[in-house]
Design a protein around this motif. Structure first.
Motif, short mmCIF file in Angstrom:
data_model
loop_
_atom_site.label_atom_id
_atom_site.label_comp_id
_atom_site.label_asym_id
_atom_site.label_seq_id
_atom_site.Cartn_x
_atom_site.Cartn_y
_atom_site.Cartn_z
N MET A 1 0.83 -1.20 0.00
CA MET A 1 0.00 0.00 0.00
C MET A 1 0.87 1.26 0.00
SD MET A 1 -3.16 -0.61 2.62
CE MET A 1 -4.46 -1.75 2.24
N ASN A 2 0.40 2.30 -0.69
CA ASN A 2 1.12 3.58 -0.65
C ASN A 2 0.65 4.39 0.56
OD1 ASN A 2 -1.34 4.90 -1.32
ND2 ASN A 2 -0.91 4.67 -3.52
N LYS A 3 1.23 5.56 0.73
CA LYS A 3 0.93 6.36 1.92
C LYS A 3 -0.54 6.76 2.01
CE LYS A 3 4.02 9.68 1.75
NZ LYS A 3 4.82 10.83 2.26
N GLU A 4 -1.11 7.15 0.89
CA GLU A 4 -2.51 7.59 0.92
C GLU A 4 -3.45 6.43 1.25
OE1 GLU A 4 -5.68 10.29 -1.67
OE2 GLU A 4 -3.74 9.69 -2.55
N GLU A 5 -3.16 5.26 0.70
CA GLU A 5 -3.99 4.09 0.99
C GLU A 5 -3.92 3.71 2.47
OE1 GLU A 5 -3.86 1.69 -3.27
OE2 GLU A 5 -2.20 1.49 -1.85
N LEU A 6 -2.73 3.78 3.04
CA LEU A 6 -2.58 3.49 4.46
C LEU A 6 -3.28 4.54 5.32
CD1 LEU A 6 1.16 2.35 4.58
CD2 LEU A 6 -0.82 0.93 5.08
N PHE A 7 -3.17 5.80 4.92
CA PHE A 7 -3.85 6.87 5.64
C PHE A 7 -5.36 6.61 5.66
CE2 PHE A 7 -5.89 10.86 6.37
CZ PHE A 7 -5.04 11.61 7.18
N ASN A 8 -5.91 6.29 4.50
CA ASN A 8 -7.35 6.05 4.40
C ASN A 8 -7.78 4.87 5.27
OD1 ASN A 8 -7.57 8.15 2.56
ND2 ASN A 8 -7.44 6.81 0.77
N LYS A 9 -7.02 3.80 5.19
CA LYS A 9 -7.37 2.58 5.91
C LYS A 9 -7.42 2.81 7.42
CE LYS A 9 -5.17 -1.84 6.99
NZ LYS A 9 -4.05 -2.74 6.66
N TYR A 10 -6.38 3.44 7.94
CA TYR A 10 -6.31 3.60 9.39
C TYR A 10 -7.10 4.80 9.90
CZ TYR A 10 -3.05 -0.22 9.38
OH TYR A 10 -2.50 -1.47 9.22
N SER A 11 -7.29 5.79 9.06
CA SER A 11 -8.17 6.89 9.43
C SER A 11 -9.59 6.38 9.61
CB SER A 11 -8.12 7.99 8.37
OG SER A 11 -8.99 9.06 8.71
N ASN A 12 -10.02 5.50 8.71
CA ASN A 12 -11.35 4.90 8.83
C ASN A 12 -11.44 4.00 10.07
OD1 ASN A 12 -12.38 6.12 6.51
ND2 ASN A 12 -11.69 4.46 5.19
N ASN A 13 -10.36 3.27 10.33
CA ASN A 13 -10.33 2.43 11.53
C ASN A 13 -10.43 3.28 12.80
OD1 ASN A 13 -7.99 1.15 13.64
ND2 ASN A 13 -9.68 -0.20 13.05
N LEU A 14 -9.77 4.43 12.79
CA LEU A 14 -9.84 5.33 13.94
C LEU A 14 -11.27 5.84 14.15
CD1 LEU A 14 -8.32 6.83 16.18
CD2 LEU A 14 -7.80 8.63 14.52
N LYS A 15 -11.95 6.15 13.07
CA LYS A 15 -13.34 6.59 13.17
C LYS A 15 -14.22 5.50 13.77
CE LYS A 15 -12.87 9.54 9.09
NZ LYS A 15 -13.23 9.69 7.65
N ASP A 16 -13.95 4.26 13.38
CA ASP A 16 -14.72 3.14 13.94
C ASP A 16 -14.50 3.02 15.43
OD1 ASP A 16 -15.67 2.55 11.43
OD2 ASP A 16 -14.21 0.96 11.05
N ILE A 17 -13.25 3.22 15.86
CA ILE A 17 -12.93 3.14 17.29
C ILE A 17 -13.63 4.27 18.04
CG2 ILE A 17 -11.07 3.29 19.00
CD1 ILE A 17 -11.07 0.71 17.42
N LEU A 18 -13.59 5.46 17.49
CA LEU A 18 -14.17 6.62 18.17
C LEU A 18 -15.68 6.48 18.35
CD1 LEU A 18 -12.23 9.57 16.49
CD2 LEU A 18 -11.88 8.60 18.75
N SER A 19 -16.31 5.74 17.46
CA SER A 19 -17.76 5.59 17.58
C SER A 19 -18.14 4.80 18.83
CB SER A 19 -18.32 4.90 16.34
OG SER A 19 -17.86 3.56 16.25
N PHE A 20 -17.20 4.02 19.35
CA PHE A 20 -17.45 3.27 20.58
C PHE A 20 -17.12 4.11 21.82
CE2 PHE A 20 -16.94 -0.11 17.48
CZ PHE A 20 -17.96 -0.97 17.82
N PHE A 21 -16.41 5.22 21.62
CA PHE A 21 -15.99 6.08 22.73
C PHE A 21 -16.36 7.53 22.40
CE2 PHE A 21 -13.09 2.46 22.65
CZ PHE A 21 -13.21 1.99 23.95
N PRO A 22 -17.61 7.88 22.53
CA PRO A 22 -18.07 9.22 22.12
C PRO A 22 -17.46 10.35 22.93
CG PRO A 22 -19.77 8.04 23.35
CD PRO A 22 -18.70 7.04 23.06
N ASN A 23 -16.89 10.04 24.08
CA ASN A 23 -16.28 11.10 24.89
C ASN A 23 -14.90 11.49 24.38
OD1 ASN A 23 -15.52 8.44 25.74
ND2 ASN A 23 -14.47 9.36 27.49
#
Length: 325
Positions: free
Chosen positions: A1-23
């Motif tokens: 994966m290139n840098k942009e693909e990795l950014f997208n993948k883990y940025s989306n993963n971070l959003k998924d994590i944050l949805s479980f921790f709204p604070n």
């Protein structure tokens, strides 16, 4: 994966994590958090001319056979990379030297006849015999005549003691820990690095110059696969954690290690003590009961419900540590 693909993948993963921790909130939505320093970076950091660039870093240095990559910030990549990279290479060089591998060589400091210091290099020829190369340019000029007289003598006979630089075992273990930590992040995402126990590992890595930063989770075993892989312990139930297998290579030499990482709960925090106890005679029979399963990012990142796997893998709901903003 290139840098942009990795950014997208883990940025989306971070959003998924944050949805479980709204604070837990960030000022912006489209961000990437460096798994080492835990600072947040915007998409503009993908550009080479950014003041705070993100870099494509080999999880295991390419100089020792690494191929897989992950995004880290330039500061973490530069400040850690050269130090840990050098320790892994020095270990392999020392192993080759100790095995008298043809072509193996090391810089050395010599003491001739207990009175003449000089420097040079020791190397092993095709027959595995040691050869000493004295280098005048690395020797105090006041000893040049004494050395020259020894080699002009009709009977070329003298005593030589030497010392060589090997590698820093503590930093070598931390280099393996860093590789294992980044591999676990690659496969498990942000749920792994934001557990309390993983944060302790991260602090060891970030404080690598501290003499107290010692890691005791490195193991060797002939059954470890010759690959960079992540496994989690299924049995026995008192082992809650992961094993990362790491293979480092130089030429024909390959060394394989296993790095144990703790799971997210209190039992996971005790995994090193538990493994130590299992080495005792009364626990030896239990060693055959260890079962592990490989984890791949495809199994974690594909579904939002699986994004918390690192926190819920053993059936426990664990509170994540505070996130950097």
């Amino acid at each position: 994966m290139n840098k942009e693909e990795l950014f997208n993948k883990y940025s989306n993963n971070l959003k998924d994590i944050l949805s479980f921790f709204p604070n837990i909130k960030f000022k912006k939505d489209d961000i990437y958090v460096c798994p080492l320093c835990k600072r947040s970076f915007e998409r503009s950091s993908l550009k080479h001319n950014s003041k705070t660039p993100l870099t494509l870093e080999h999880i295991l240095p390419s100089s020792v056979g690494g191929k897989e990559t992950v995004l880290t910030c330039k500061q973490c990549n530069n400040s850690h990379g050269s130090i840990f990279d050098s320790q892994l290479k020095k270990m392999l060089e020392t192993k080759k030297f100790g095995d008298k591998t043809p072509g193996a060589s090391k810089n050395a400091s010599f003491m001739i006849n207990n009175s003449i210091p000089t420097n040079g290099r020791i190397f092993f020829n095709r027959e595995g015999k040691a050869n000493f190369l004295f280098k005048p340019e690395r020797t105090n000029p006041k000893f040049h005549n004494a050395i020259e007289n020894i080699f002009k003598s009709e009977q070329l006979k003298f005593d030589v003691n030497f010392t060589i630089q090997t590698f820093d075992k503590n930093k070598f273990d931390l280099a393996l820990l860093r590789t294992a930590y980044l591999k676990a992040f690659k496969e498990l995402g942000y749920a792994f690095i934001y557990s309390v126990n993983s944060d302790k590992l991260r602090n060891l890595i970030m404080n690598y110059n501290n003499e107290e930063s010692k890691f005791e989770g490195v193991y060797t075993n002939s059954i470890f696969p010759n690959t960079l892989d992540l496994y989690y312990f299924k049995k026995p139930p008192n082992l809650k954690g992961y094993l990362v297998t790491i293979s480092i290579k130089s030429g024909n030499l390959t060394e394989v290690y296993g790095v144990v990482l703790p799971g997210a709960d209190e039992i996971g925090a005790e995994i090193y003590s538990e493994l130590s106890r299992m080495k005792d005679n009364k626990y030896k029979s239990k060693l055959t009961e260890i079962q592990m399963t490989r984890i791949r990012w495809e199994d974690v990142m594909k579904d939002k419900d699986d994004s918390l796997l690192a926190l819920t893998l053993w059936g426990s709901n664990i509170t994540a540590t505070n996130m950097a903003r």
